[in-house]
Design a protein around this motif. Structure first.
Motif, PDB file in Angstrom:
ATOM      1  N   THR A 142     -10.289   1.778   3.442  1.00  0.00           N
ATOM      2  CA  THR A 142     -10.275   1.786   1.974  1.00  0.00           C
ATOM      3  C   THR A 142     -10.815   0.475   1.409  1.00  0.00           C
ATOM      4  O   THR A 142     -11.645   0.454   0.496  1.00  0.00           O
ATOM      5  CB  THR A 142      -8.843   2.022   1.463  1.00  0.00           C
ATOM      6  OG1 THR A 142      -8.357   3.271   1.981  1.00  0.00           O
ATOM      7  CG2 THR A 142      -8.818   2.056  -0.060  1.00  0.00           C
ATOM      8  N   LEU A 143     -10.375  -0.661   1.975  1.00  0.00           N
ATOM      9  CA  LEU A 143     -10.799  -1.957   1.456  1.00  0.00           C
ATOM     10  C   LEU A 143     -12.275  -2.226   1.701  1.00  0.00           C
ATOM     11  O   LEU A 143     -12.892  -3.033   0.983  1.00  0.00           O
ATOM     12  CB  LEU A 143      -9.963  -3.071   2.088  1.00  0.00           C
ATOM     13  CG  LEU A 143      -8.484  -3.126   1.688  1.00  0.00           C
ATOM     14  CD1 LEU A 143      -7.760  -4.218   2.454  1.00  0.00           C
ATOM     15  CD2 LEU A 143      -8.338  -3.347   0.185  1.00  0.00           C
ATOM     16  N   THR A 147       0.849  -3.095   4.782  1.00  0.00           N
ATOM     17  CA  THR A 147       0.423  -1.727   5.094  1.00  0.00           C
ATOM     18  C   THR A 147       1.096  -1.248   6.368  1.00  0.00           C
ATOM     19  O   THR A 147       1.412  -2.035   7.267  1.00  0.00           O
ATOM     20  CB  THR A 147      -1.102  -1.657   5.255  1.00  0.00           C
ATOM     21  OG1 THR A 147      -1.478  -0.319   5.573  1.00  0.00           O
ATOM     22  CG2 THR A 147      -1.597  -2.583   6.353  1.00  0.00           C
ATOM     23  N   LYS A 196     -14.653  -0.556   0.951  1.00  0.00           N
ATOM     24  CA  LYS A 196     -15.437  -0.058  -0.178  1.00  0.00           C
ATOM     25  C   LYS A 196     -15.429  -1.023  -1.363  1.00  0.00           C
ATOM     26  O   LYS A 196     -16.115  -0.776  -2.361  1.00  0.00           O
ATOM     27  CB  LYS A 196     -14.889   1.295  -0.630  1.00  0.00           C
ATOM     28  CG  LYS A 196     -14.911   2.359   0.473  1.00  0.00           C
ATOM     29  CD  LYS A 196     -14.241   3.638   0.009  1.00  0.00           C
ATOM     30  CE  LYS A 196     -14.192   4.680   1.145  1.00  0.00           C
ATOM     31  NZ  LYS A 196     -13.481   5.909   0.728  1.00  0.00           N
ATOM     32  N   THR A 230       0.804  -1.223   0.000  1.00  0.00           N
ATOM     33  CA  THR A 230       0.000   0.000   0.000  1.00  0.00           C
ATOM     34  C   THR A 230       0.832   1.265   0.000  1.00  0.00           C
ATOM     35  O   THR A 230       0.278   2.366  -0.059  1.00  0.00           O
ATOM     36  CB  THR A 230      -0.921   0.011   1.230  1.00  0.00           C
ATOM     37  OG1 THR A 230      -0.130  -0.060   2.418  1.00  0.00           O
ATOM     38  CG2 THR A 230      -1.892  -1.151   1.185  1.00  0.00           C
ATOM     39  N   SER A 235      -6.433   2.909   8.101  1.00  0.00           N
ATOM     40  CA  SER A 235      -6.688   3.555   6.812  1.00  0.00           C
ATOM     41  C   SER A 235      -6.893   2.523   5.710  1.00  0.00           C
ATOM     42  O   SER A 235      -7.791   2.663   4.875  1.00  0.00           O
ATOM     43  CB  SER A 235      -5.523   4.473   6.465  1.00  0.00           C
ATOM     44  OG  SER A 235      -5.696   5.034   5.184  1.00  0.00           O
ATOM     45  N   THR A 236      -6.078   1.475   5.731  1.00  0.00           N
ATOM     46  CA  THR A 236      -6.205   0.432   4.705  1.00  0.00           C
ATOM     47  C   THR A 236      -7.536  -0.293   4.835  1.00  0.00           C
ATOM     48  O   THR A 236      -8.198  -0.595   3.835  1.00  0.00           O
ATOM     49  CB  THR A 236      -5.046  -0.564   4.827  1.00  0.00           C
ATOM     50  OG1 THR A 236      -3.812   0.144   4.703  1.00  0.00           O
ATOM     51  CG2 THR A 236      -5.136  -1.632   3.742  1.00  0.00           C
ATOM     52  N   SER A 278      -5.187   2.167  -4.286  1.00  0.00           N
ATOM     53  CA  SER A 278      -6.630   1.969  -4.135  1.00  0.00           C
ATOM     54  C   SER A 278      -7.368   2.280  -5.429  1.00  0.00           C
ATOM     55  O   SER A 278      -8.359   1.621  -5.768  1.00  0.00           O
ATOM     56  CB  SER A 278      -7.158   2.841  -3.000  1.00  0.00           C
ATOM     57  OG  SER A 278      -6.917   4.214  -3.264  1.00  0.00           O
ATOM     58  N   THR A 279      -6.897   3.268  -6.162  1.00  0.00           N
ATOM     59  CA  THR A 279      -7.519   3.602  -7.447  1.00  0.00           C
ATOM     60  C   THR A 279      -7.358   2.455  -8.434  1.00  0.00           C
ATOM     61  O   THR A 279      -8.275   2.114  -9.193  1.00  0.00           O
ATOM     62  CB  THR A 279      -6.899   4.881  -8.029  1.00  0.00           C
ATOM     63  OG1 THR A 279      -7.006   5.938  -7.070  1.00  0.00           O
ATOM     64  CG2 THR A 279      -7.596   5.282  -9.317  1.00  0.00           C
TER      65      THR A 279
END
Length: 593
Positions: free
Chosen positions: A106-107, A97, A109, A70, A102-103, A76-77
């Motif tokens: 993000t995951l 990570t 989603k 990460t 934060s990771t 992430s994009t």
């Protein structure tokens, strides 16, 4: 960057999970990809590399490990452009990570479902120690929660817990149930919640039994369901599936609440999970006592060739006797009786009918032929009478054994008015089934698709074969058929019994839950218990005095009465003709003096 100790952590996880192929996703040229790849290849793990801004397509292996850091910018994009199938059970993701929270945010989603295998690797307080966390969603599309579990650590040796994800924590699955029968005086939910069959309820194609399985699965794995109703299992209409299969294909439902037949066209759009029960539709009929019809009762004891031989022998005797009557050399004193040819054939008829004869001649040759004719007719008469009587009184043999026999019989035929029967006759290439359909089921004069109650009432009346699920038929037979009618019941297969299966959406994350759950229910004996409660066994044929006594009715005797009536009618017609002839053709009488 991946430290060398982290590379050995990856090797340990891959070997534990039997991964032999992997992909390293990197983001810049400074990343030490080549050295990591060499270490992995040296440990028999074949690894390819792929830059994050490139298209991610990789197929050909049963399981693939994916390595991601990460620290790469825009990681992430890049994940957003990856198809969600790459988060399935065939891919094991190892993501390093430095910021776990934060990771995770993000995951969450992404559609990382419960069947995925995503492990986050974070550095521990010590230099060469790593903590391992698994992340997954209980149901990304079903209002499930995102879960983060600590599953192990690394400190020169791997410690990893076994993956256990049986608790779905109340996730709501949309369950579509096929019910084609009208529901009267109760709600849809109350109809499905019945635990025991009623007289008016028949569990055709195991709908209610299977919904009970769904309730068992909900208790085992702690999920709830949202019910939806449809009236079709799923057939192609204008290029797309309707009914339950269509709902699963469009992801309007997560699980099928009714088992369905295995079909190749459906398998492209849904997943068949595990077999449940067999469905055994068949033609049910009361086997006719005389398959050839009542008109053949008096001809059935002898074959056609025997009848031809008897007629030939009698004709030969009649001709011989007629010739002998004409020969003057055979006449003796006192032979003044009728010597016409017709007298010979009247004698043959009287001998066959056991009526004797007035033919009296002194010739020894004629006496011999008369005597042998009576012996022949007596022997034939005794055998024929005994055979006719035994045919009328004995239990009839089952001569209608297959579809071809049913087609050639004088029975009418019909099928249950359900979609899978209509679909079968549209798709089948069996010439006998198609001929049966066009000659007896759907013709220009009638369309024999009936409800089970209507069809079985026609079977009860006799002379009718009805194709219906045996589970449905047996319950109606038990309620409405007499012992005699049950003993007469006979079955013929239109096609072999069909195994039914549970169905889910394609690549469903709950596939393992349903498969393992149903197998556990099998092992516990609950499948057999449900079948014994809901499936009515075939009513036994009990040979009571009522079922063992065979009566000869007027219908069996009708052929003789018809022949007698025809003879009387013919005699009356001839009498009227003679009267008319002598009335208009009266010969004048002459008087002599």
């Amino acid at each position: 960057m991946w430290h060398v100790s982290a590379i050995y952590l990856i090797i340990g996880i891959f070997k534990l999970k039997n991964i032999e192929n992997g992909i390293i996703l990197y983001c810049n040229n400074n990343y030490n990809v080549v050295s990591n790849q060499k270490v992995l290849n040296y440990n028999n793990i074949k690894v390819s590399t792929l830059k994050l801004d490139m298209s991610f397509t990789h197929t050909g292996f049963s399981k693939i490990g994916v390595i991601l850091d990460t620290s790469c910018e825009f990681w992430s994009t890049s994940l957003g452009f990856i198809d969600e199938s790459y988060f399935g059970s065939s891919y094991i993701w190892l993501i390093r990570t430095d910021d776990l929270a934060s990771t995770v945010a993000t995951l969450s989603k992404f559609p990382i479902e419960i069947n995925s295998d995503v492990i986050l690797i974070t550095r521990s307080g010590e230099k060469y120690m790593f903590e391992l966390h698994e992340v997954y969603n209980k149901g990304f599309y079903t209002k499930g929660s995102f879960v983060v579990n600590h599953v192990g650590h690394w400190d020169s040796k791997l410690y990893l817990k076994k993956k256990k994800r049986y608790d779905l924590m109340g996730v709501v699955l949309k369950c579509v149930v096929v019910v084609v029968d009208p529901i009267i005086n109760q709600t849809f939910e109350h109809y499905l919640e019945q635990t025991r069959p009623e007289d008016s309820i028949v569990d055709s194609l195991h709908k209610l039994k299977f919904f009970t399985l769904v309730k068992y699965l909900a208790n085992i794995f702690n999920f709830s369901y949202e019910l939806r109703r449809t009236n079709s299992w799923g057939y192609l209409r204008n290029g797309s599936f309707d009914g339950m299969v269509g709902s699963l294909q469009r992801r309007e439902a997560d699980i099928g609440g009714t088992p369905i037949f295995y079909r190749s066209d459906r398998a492209k759009f849904i997943d068949y999970i595990t077999p449940t029960w067999q469905s055994r539709p068949c033609f049910i009929l009361r086997h006719p006592k005389y398959p050839g019809g009542f008109s053949t009762i008096y001809t059935r004891p002898l074959t056609d060739i025997v009848w031809y031989c008897i007629i030939g022998i009698l004709a030969a005797i009649g001709v011989t006797l007629g010739v002998m009557l004409k020969l003057k050399i055979l006449r003796e004193p006192g032979d003044d009786g009728d010597s016409s040819t017709s007298m010979a054939f009247i004698f043959i008829f009287s001998a066959v009918s056991q009526q004797g004869s007035t033919l009296d001649r002194g010739s020894l040759a004629m006496k011999i032929i008369i005597f042998m004719t009576f012996v022949f007719s007596l022997t034939l008469y005794q055998y024929y009478n005994a055979t006719v009587v035994s045919t009328l009184l004995r239990e009839p043999p089952k001569s209608i054994r297959n579809l071809k026999d049913l087609l050639n019989s004088n029975l009418k035929a019909g099928v249950e008015d359900v979609l899978y029967n209509t679909d079968y006759f549209k798709r089948t290439t069996d010439p006998v089934a198609l001929e049966l359909y066009h000659q007896k089921i759907a013709t220009s004069r009638h369309y024999n698709f009936f409800t089970p109650e209507q069809g079985m009432s026609l079977v009860k009346a006799g002379g009718f074969a009805f194709h219906v699920d045996s589970v449905t038929a047996y319950r109606i037979m038990k309620r409405t058929f007499s012992e005699r009618e049950i003993c007469d019941a006979h079955e013929i297969q239109l096609y072999p019994p069909q195994t039914m299966a549970a169905a889910l959406t394609k690549h469903s994350p709950y596939r393992e839950h349903v498969a393992v759950g149903i197998r556990k229910i099998y092992e516990a004996g609950l499948m057999h218990r449900l079948k014994s409660i809901w499936d009515e066994p075939k009513p036994p044929c009990v040979h009571t005095p009522d079922t063992s006594i065979f009566n000869v009715t007027l219908r069996e005797f009708s052929s003789a009465l018809i022949l007698l009536a025809f003879g009387i009618a013919l005699a009356i017609v001839i009498l009227m003709g003679e009267i008319a002839f002598y009335k208009y053709k009266e010969v004048p009488i002459e008087f002599r003096h």
